[in-house]
Design a protein around this motif. Structure first.
Motif, PDB file in Angstrom:
ATOM      1  N   UNK A 128       0.832  -1.208   0.000  1.00 52.50           N
ATOM      2  CA  UNK A 128       0.000   0.000   0.000  1.00 52.50           C
ATOM      3  C   UNK A 128       0.864   1.254   0.000  1.00 52.50           C
ATOM      4  N   UNK A 129       1.891   1.277   0.856  1.00 52.83           N
ATOM      5  CA  UNK A 129       2.779   2.446   0.919  1.00 52.83           C
ATOM      6  C   UNK A 129       3.511   2.635  -0.410  1.00 52.83           C
ATOM      7  N   UNK A 130       4.003   1.537  -0.980  1.00 55.31           N
ATOM      8  CA  UNK A 130       4.752   1.634  -2.230  1.00 55.31           C
ATOM      9  C   UNK A 130       3.873   2.148  -3.358  1.00 55.31           C
ATOM     10  N   UNK A 131       2.629   1.695  -3.412  1.00 54.46           N
ATOM     11  CA  UNK A 131       1.705   2.163  -4.452  1.00 54.46           C
ATOM     12  C   UNK A 131       1.400   3.652  -4.292  1.00 54.46           C
ATOM     13  N   UNK A 173       7.530   8.649  10.578  1.00 55.37           N
ATOM     14  CA  UNK A 173       8.765   9.310  10.955  1.00 55.37           C
ATOM     15  C   UNK A 173       9.597   9.569   9.715  1.00 55.37           C
ATOM     16  N   UNK A 174      10.571  10.456   9.842  1.00 51.01           N
ATOM     17  CA  UNK A 174      11.373  10.837   8.684  1.00 51.01           C
ATOM     18  C   UNK A 174      12.116   9.646   8.076  1.00 51.01           C
ATOM     19  N   UNK A 175      12.737   8.825   8.895  1.00 57.25           N
ATOM     20  CA  UNK A 175      13.497   7.684   8.390  1.00 57.25           C
ATOM     21  C   UNK A 175      12.627   6.701   7.645  1.00 57.25           C
ATOM     22  N   UNK A 176      11.458   6.408   8.196  1.00 57.75           N
ATOM     23  CA  UNK A 176      10.537   5.488   7.536  1.00 57.75           C
ATOM     24  C   UNK A 176      10.036   6.065   6.214  1.00 57.75           C
ATOM     25  N   UNK A 177       9.644   7.317   6.222  1.00 56.61           N
ATOM     26  CA  UNK A 177       9.142   7.953   5.000  1.00 56.61           C
ATOM     27  C   UNK A 177      10.225   7.986   3.928  1.00 56.61           C
ATOM     28  N   UNK A 178      11.423   8.361   4.306  1.00 58.40           N
ATOM     29  CA  UNK A 178      12.521   8.445   3.351  1.00 58.40           C
ATOM     30  C   UNK A 178      12.872   7.068   2.797  1.00 58.40           C
ATOM     31  N   UNK A 179      12.821   6.039   3.620  1.00 59.94           N
ATOM     32  CA  UNK A 179      13.125   4.675   3.171  1.00 59.94           C
ATOM     33  C   UNK A 179      12.135   4.223   2.101  1.00 59.94           C
ATOM     34  N   UNK A 180      10.863   4.508   2.306  1.00 61.22           N
ATOM     35  CA  UNK A 180       9.844   4.108   1.327  1.00 61.22           C
ATOM     36  C   UNK A 180      10.080   4.824  -0.001  1.00 61.22           C
ATOM     37  N   UNK A 181      10.279   6.129   0.060  1.00 65.40           N
ATOM     38  CA  UNK A 181      10.468   6.907  -1.164  1.00 65.40           C
ATOM     39  C   UNK A 181      11.746   6.472  -1.882  1.00 65.40           C
ATOM     40  N   UNK A 182      12.831   6.267  -1.141  1.00 65.19           N
ATOM     41  CA  UNK A 182      14.085   5.846  -1.754  1.00 65.19           C
ATOM     42  C   UNK A 182      13.947   4.486  -2.421  1.00 65.19           C
ATOM     43  N   UNK A 183      13.250   3.577  -1.775  1.00 67.09           N
ATOM     44  CA  UNK A 183      13.057   2.228  -2.349  1.00 67.09           C
ATOM     45  C   UNK A 183      12.260   2.312  -3.645  1.00 67.09           C
ATOM     46  N   UNK A 184      11.185   3.092  -3.625  1.00 63.90           N
ATOM     47  CA  UNK A 184      10.355   3.221  -4.822  1.00 63.90           C
ATOM     48  C   UNK A 184      11.165   3.849  -5.958  1.00 63.90           C
ATOM     49  N   UNK A 185      11.873   4.934  -5.662  1.00 63.57           N
ATOM     50  CA  UNK A 185      12.657   5.587  -6.712  1.00 63.57           C
ATOM     51  C   UNK A 185      13.688   4.635  -7.320  1.00 63.57           C
ATOM     52  N   UNK A 186      14.315   3.823  -6.490  1.00 59.58           N
ATOM     53  CA  UNK A 186      15.350   2.910  -6.970  1.00 59.58           C
ATOM     54  C   UNK A 186      14.775   1.760  -7.793  1.00 59.58           C
TER      55      UNK A 186
END
Length: 82
Positions: free
Chosen positions: A37-40, A65-78
């Motif tokens: 859901x988060x990735x979509x 939290x910032x770390x969690x949000x950034x991890x999701x966005x970074x994973x999707x972008x990659x």
């Protein structure tokens, strides 16, 4: 959002994962939603928004939290198809 442009990884229990995906078990446990859901949600927003704008949106609208949000966005972008 009929298709998953970025598929959530399957992480076997007890396996050490590196990088952004290492946050995924904690994100699911803390926020009560499956990673897919988060990735979509993030993949859709990255069509028109910058990385940090999507991080800010996850923090303000969903309470991540910032770390969690950034991890999701970074994973999707990659992992978005080119």
């Amino acid at each position: 959002m009929s298709e998953h442009r970025v598929t959530a990884p399957t992480i076997p229990e007890g396996e050490k994962v590196k990088g952004p995906a290492s946050y995924f078990p904690s994100i699911e446990k803390t926020y009560g939603r499956p990673m897919q859901e988060w990735l979509d949600l993030v993949a859709d927003r990255l069509d028109t928004e910058r990385h940090m704008d999507v991080v800010t949106w996850l923090k303000t609208e969903h309470g991540l939290g910032h770390g969690h949000a950034n991890a999701i966005v970074a994973y999707v972008k990659a992992n978005l198809p080119a």
